[in-house]
Write a protein that holds these residues in place. Structure first.
Motif, PDB file in Angstrom:
ATOM      1  N   HIS A 369       2.057 -65.271  47.809  1.00 52.64           N
ATOM      2  CA  HIS A 369       0.898 -66.166  47.900  1.00 52.64           C
ATOM      3  C   HIS A 369      -0.095 -65.894  46.791  1.00 52.64           C
ATOM      4  O   HIS A 369      -0.596 -66.804  46.141  1.00 52.64           O
ATOM      5  N   GLY A 370      -0.392 -64.606  46.616  1.00 53.89           N
ATOM      6  CA  GLY A 370      -1.367 -64.217  45.592  1.00 53.89           C
ATOM      7  C   GLY A 370      -0.923 -64.659  44.208  1.00 53.89           C
ATOM      8  O   GLY A 370      -1.700 -65.221  43.436  1.00 53.89           O
ATOM      9  N   MET A 371       0.343 -64.447  43.927  1.00 51.93           N
ATOM     10  CA  MET A 371       0.853 -64.820  42.596  1.00 51.93           C
ATOM     11  C   MET A 371       0.772 -66.331  42.388  1.00 51.93           C
ATOM     12  O   MET A 371       0.470 -66.798  41.293  1.00 51.93           O
ATOM     13  N   ALA A 372       1.012 -67.086  43.464  1.00 51.95           N
ATOM     14  CA  ALA A 372       0.954 -68.547  43.339  1.00 51.95           C
ATOM     15  C   ALA A 372      -0.472 -68.983  42.988  1.00 51.95           C
ATOM     16  O   ALA A 372      -0.687 -69.824  42.105  1.00 51.95           O
ATOM     17  N   ILE A 373      -1.444 -68.366  43.633  1.00 44.40           N
ATOM     18  CA  ILE A 373      -2.846 -68.716  43.351  1.00 44.40           C
ATOM     19  C   ILE A 373      -3.188 -68.332  41.906  1.00 44.40           C
ATOM     20  O   ILE A 373      -3.766 -69.102  41.143  1.00 44.40           O
ATOM     21  N   LEU A 374      -2.763 -67.130  41.560  1.00 47.01           N
ATOM     22  CA  LEU A 374      -3.054 -66.628  40.218  1.00 47.01           C
ATOM     23  C   LEU A 374      -2.406 -67.514  39.140  1.00 47.01           C
ATOM     24  O   LEU A 374      -3.051 -67.905  38.160  1.00 47.01           O
ATOM     25  N   GLU A 375      -1.153 -67.831  39.360  1.00 39.13           N
ATOM     26  CA  GLU A 375      -0.445 -68.662  38.378  1.00 39.13           C
ATOM     27  C   GLU A 375      -1.080 -70.055  38.286  1.00 39.13           C
ATOM     28  O   GLU A 375      -1.168 -70.626  37.208  1.00 39.13           O
ATOM     29  N   GLY A 376      -1.494 -70.574  39.427  1.00 36.14           N
ATOM     30  CA  GLY A 376      -2.133 -71.891  39.441  1.00 36.14           C
ATOM     31  C   GLY A 376      -3.389 -71.878  38.586  1.00 36.14           C
ATOM     32  O   GLY A 376      -3.615 -72.753  37.733  1.00 36.14           O
ATOM     33  N   GLU A 377      -4.192 -70.863  38.773  1.00 34.85           N
ATOM     34  CA  GLU A 377      -5.443 -70.734  38.019  1.00 34.85           C
ATOM     35  C   GLU A 377      -5.141 -70.558  36.516  1.00 34.85           C
ATOM     36  O   GLU A 377      -5.799 -71.152  35.665  1.00 34.85           O
ATOM     37  N   THR A 393     -12.127 -66.339  42.102  1.00 32.40           N
ATOM     38  CA  THR A 393     -10.699 -66.323  42.453  1.00 32.40           C
ATOM     39  C   THR A 393     -10.179 -64.886  42.419  1.00 32.40           C
ATOM     40  O   THR A 393      -9.398 -64.471  43.289  1.00 32.40           O
ATOM     41  N   ALA A 394     -10.618 -64.147  41.409  1.00 31.52           N
ATOM     42  CA  ALA A 394     -10.189 -62.746  41.321  1.00 31.52           C
ATOM     43  C   ALA A 394     -10.635 -61.994  42.565  1.00 31.52           C
ATOM     44  O   ALA A 394      -9.904 -61.150  43.103  1.00 31.52           O
ATOM     45  N   PHE A 395     -11.830 -62.329  43.057  1.00 33.52           N
ATOM     46  CA  PHE A 395     -12.327 -61.669  44.265  1.00 33.52           C
ATOM     47  C   PHE A 395     -11.493 -62.056  45.488  1.00 33.52           C
ATOM     48  O   PHE A 395     -11.130 -61.210  46.311  1.00 33.52           O
ATOM     49  N   TYR A 401      -5.535 -60.977  49.342  1.00 30.39           N
ATOM     50  CA  TYR A 401      -4.127 -60.754  49.003  1.00 30.39           C
ATOM     51  C   TYR A 401      -3.834 -59.348  48.486  1.00 30.39           C
ATOM     52  O   TYR A 401      -2.722 -59.058  48.068  1.00 30.39           O
ATOM     53  N   GLY A 402      -4.862 -58.510  48.494  1.00 27.95           N
ATOM     54  CA  GLY A 402      -4.647 -57.117  48.103  1.00 27.95           C
ATOM     55  C   GLY A 402      -4.346 -56.924  46.628  1.00 27.95           C
ATOM     56  O   GLY A 402      -3.639 -55.979  46.249  1.00 27.95           O
ATOM     57  N   PHE A 403      -4.894 -57.809  45.789  1.00 29.15           N
ATOM     58  CA  PHE A 403      -4.719 -57.646  44.338  1.00 29.15           C
ATOM     59  C   PHE A 403      -5.929 -56.891  43.784  1.00 29.15           C
ATOM     60  O   PHE A 403      -6.987 -57.489  43.619  1.00 29.15           O
ATOM     61  N   HIS A 457     -11.144 -60.406  56.771  1.00 27.56           N
ATOM     62  CA  HIS A 457      -9.911 -59.763  57.244  1.00 27.56           C
ATOM     63  C   HIS A 457      -9.023 -59.327  56.086  1.00 27.56           C
ATOM     64  O   HIS A 457      -7.816 -59.358  56.186  1.00 27.56           O
ATOM     65  N   GLY A 458      -9.658 -58.974  54.987  1.00 29.16           N
ATOM     66  CA  GLY A 458      -8.886 -58.548  53.816  1.00 29.16           C
ATOM     67  C   GLY A 458      -8.333 -57.148  53.984  1.00 29.16           C
ATOM     68  O   GLY A 458      -8.466 -56.532  55.043  1.00 29.16           O
ATOM     69  N   TYR A 459      -7.759 -56.674  52.914  1.00 29.12           N
ATOM     70  CA  TYR A 459      -7.128 -55.367  52.936  1.00 29.12           C
ATOM     71  C   TYR A 459      -8.111 -54.204  52.986  1.00 29.12           C
ATOM     72  O   TYR A 459      -7.913 -53.236  53.675  1.00 29.12           O
ATOM     73  N   GLU A 460      -9.151 -54.354  52.150  1.00 29.31           N
ATOM     74  CA  GLU A 460      -9.975 -53.175  51.910  1.00 29.31           C
ATOM     75  C   GLU A 460     -11.176 -53.143  52.860  1.00 29.31           C
ATOM     76  O   GLU A 460     -11.646 -54.150  53.317  1.00 29.31           O
ATOM     77  N   GLN A 461     -11.651 -51.972  53.141  1.00 28.99           N
ATOM     78  CA  GLN A 461     -12.827 -51.879  53.992  1.00 28.99           C
ATOM     79  C   GLN A 461     -14.069 -51.996  53.135  1.00 28.99           C
ATOM     80  O   GLN A 461     -14.079 -51.630  51.983  1.00 28.99           O
ATOM     81  N   LEU A 462     -15.137 -52.499  53.770  1.00 25.79           N
ATOM     82  CA  LEU A 462     -16.363 -52.725  53.014  1.00 25.79           C
ATOM     83  C   LEU A 462     -16.873 -51.489  52.288  1.00 25.79           C
ATOM     84  O   LEU A 462     -17.184 -51.534  51.121  1.00 25.79           O
ATOM     85  N   GLU A 463     -16.931 -50.390  53.008  1.00 27.07           N
ATOM     86  CA  GLU A 463     -17.552 -49.185  52.444  1.00 27.07           C
ATOM     87  C   GLU A 463     -16.933 -48.786  51.111  1.00 27.07           C
ATOM     88  O   GLU A 463     -17.574 -48.190  50.278  1.00 27.07           O
ATOM     89  N   CYS A 464     -15.656 -49.107  50.947  1.00 24.09           N
ATOM     90  CA  CYS A 464     -15.009 -48.555  49.757  1.00 24.09           C
ATOM     91  C   CYS A 464     -15.159 -49.438  48.544  1.00 24.09           C
ATOM     92  O   CYS A 464     -14.793 -49.058  47.458  1.00 24.09           O
TER      93      CYS A 464
END
Ligand code: ATP
Ligand code: MG
Ligand code: MG
Ligand code: MG
Length: 475
Positions: A369-377, A393-395, A401-403, A457-464
């Motif tokens: 999914h992430g690659m599709a968005i990236l490639e589209g952009e 988009t990078a954000f 997508y954990g990129f 609901h992303g991968y990373e936690q806020l604090e980090c």
């Protein structure tokens, strides 16, 4: 000569000169918060240089595991682009703790290179610190290196080119002027000698740095003299192996060829020259050795650097055609190549492979999914001849997508596109603010509160996220 023999000859040469052979220390620096990962052979001797620690020997020699992927010496962005940089490499070194100084260090280095390894003298060039007449005279008058093969180079503040003859472990710690040895791989390769406009090329490759440790740099940048002048040297095993195996790139040496073939096998890549295979061969070493030394993928600090390296590897595998976890399957090949020298790889083999398998399985769930968005952009950008990737988009790629930002930047770089980092930062800050406001609202409304609320609901936690960006910014 195989890299294993080259390593052994180095250690035995210095043992014959009265040096104690000391084992490599862990990649996770022992009680040193100034350092992300061990980045040089001298790290484990830092306190000996500073005079805080005493050893039963005044001369030592090591083959040290190093990782340069973050912090002061960061080569992550060079991997796959230069012939000489890895994230993980082995640094061969000899050390004098207030014992010998410049003269013996220079003479030992020359003797090993020209008499033991039998390198042709005319292929070697040396640099000395700009005003270090003493080192210059030793090289010229005592060793007999002709003047046209000795270059004086200052620290790079205000210097015209990038090279720097003042070595520092980090922003603080032991440091001093140095003298480096370069090997000329020949006219057919682009590049100029150190201190010239072409020095970034790969013709003249720095193989060995001899540091004349004289100072301790404190937080304010003030230099204090060390109790005794000392010596710290570092030679990349992969670079000297390339020279001795008559190949140009480190990636052509025995050890890397085996890993490149394994990576091709697991990704079914047809072209063995693909830069992505080099990246995989490099990254499997860094990731496996880091896991062996106790680092696990995570959202902060060292663990986040490891996660970034793993995800970069997965992305390169994906580029070659892999669509399911494959990276962990390279672990047995690595163990076959390096397990004899590093038993921790053998002991940790099952765990290393399992940690990698879990991490990559997780990333394979979102990469498509992430690659599709990236490639589209990127396609939209190319259509409009744009060169700056949207930071929002990078954000989103990072958050959903954990990129990691540097992964997106790495892909963009291949298309000559840069990421709008300011917009990425702004999006990150906005989300933090929203999360904070949501937390306040819940408190004011008398809702149950047990810490800052998060709504994404992303991968990373806020604090980090602060840590992630800080790491990204300083490399
Ligand atoms: P370069 O200028 O090529 O980036 P450096 O000046 O940063 O190298 P030093 O800090 O002087 O390297 O480290 C000592 C030696 O370690 C180098 O002369 C080289 O042989 C080796 N070395 C340094 N960085 C790497 C790397 N990323 N991969 C492989 N070997 C390396
Ligand atoms: Mg460097
Ligand atoms: Mg250098
Ligand atoms: Mg150097």
């Amino acid at each position: 000569m195989k890299s294993a023999e080259i390593r052994e000859q180095f250690l035995q040469f210095f043992a014959s000169k009265g040096h104690q052979i000391v084992a490599s220390s862990s990649l996770v620096p022992h009680e040193d918060p100034t350092l992300l990962f061990t980045n040089a052979g001298m790290n484990q001797f830092k306190d000996v240089f500073l005079g805080f620690d005493k050893r039963p020997y005044t001369r030592a020699t090591t083959s040290q595991k190093c990782v340069r992927a973050g912090g002061k010496h960061n080569d992550l962005e060079n991997v796959g682009y230069t012939a000489r940089h890895h994230t993980f490499f082995e640094m061969l070194g000899n050390f004098s703790f207030g014992d010998y100084f410049k003269r013996d260090a220079i003479k030992y280095a020359w003797e090993l290179l020209t008499e033991v390894y039998k390198l042709p003298k005319e292929k070697l060039m040396v640099t000395v610190y700009a005003d270090d007449d003493e080192a210059y005279d030793i090289w010229h008058k005592e060793v007999g290196v002709p003047a046209e093969k000795i270059v004086r180079i200052g620290d790079n503040k205000g210097a015209r080119y990038a090279s720097d003859n003042f070595w520092m472990m980090g922003d603080t710690g032991p440091c001093g002027p140095c003298s480096e040895i370069f090997y000329d791989h020949g006219e057919h390769i682009w590049g100029g000698p150190p201190g010239s406009p072409g020095e970034d090329g790969d013709r003249f490759i720095e193989i060995w740095n001899n540091v004349f440790m004289q100072f301790n740099r404190d937080e304010a940048g003030v230099m204090h003299r060390l109790p005794k002048p000392s010596v710290d040297t570092g030679m990349g095993l992969e670079r000297i192996s390339a020279v001795l195996q008559h190949v140009h790139s480190n990636y052509e040496i025995d050890l890397f060829q085996a890993l490149i073939k394994a990576a091709a096998r697991e990704t079914q890549a047809a072209d063995l020259d693909s830069p992505s295979l080099k990246v995989l061969a490099d990254h499997i070493r860094a990731c496996s050795f880091l896991i062996a030394d106790g680092v696990i993928p995570g959202n902060e600090g060292r663990g986040y650097v490891l996660r970034r390296i793993i995800r970069r590897a997965i992305r390169h595998g994906y580029k070659l055609g892999a669509r399911a976890a494959f990276f962990h399957k390279l672990v047995p090949d690595l163990v076959a190549e390096m397990g004899a020298a590093y038993p921790e790889l053998v002991q940790g083999q099952t765990r290393i492979a399992e940690v990698l398998r879990q991490e990559e399985t997780r990333f394979f769930e979102t990469i498509e999914h992430g690659m599709a968005i990236l490639e589209g952009e990127l396609a939209a950008l190319a259509a409009g001849c744009g060169k700056v990737f949207n930071g929002e988009t990078a954000f989103k790629l990072h958050d959903t997508y954990g990129f990691p930002l540097d992964l997106t930047a790495d892909i963009c770089r291949e298309r000559d596109v840069t990421v709008d980092a300011a917009a990425f930062d702004a999006a990150m800050a906005r989300q933090k603010e929203q999360a904070r406001a949501a937390g306040k609202f819940r408190m004011a409304a008398g809702l149950e509160y047990d810490g800052p609320a998060t709504t994404f609901h992303g991968y990373e936690q806020l604090e980090c996220k602060g840590t992630i960006l800080a790491l990204y910014k300083d490399g």
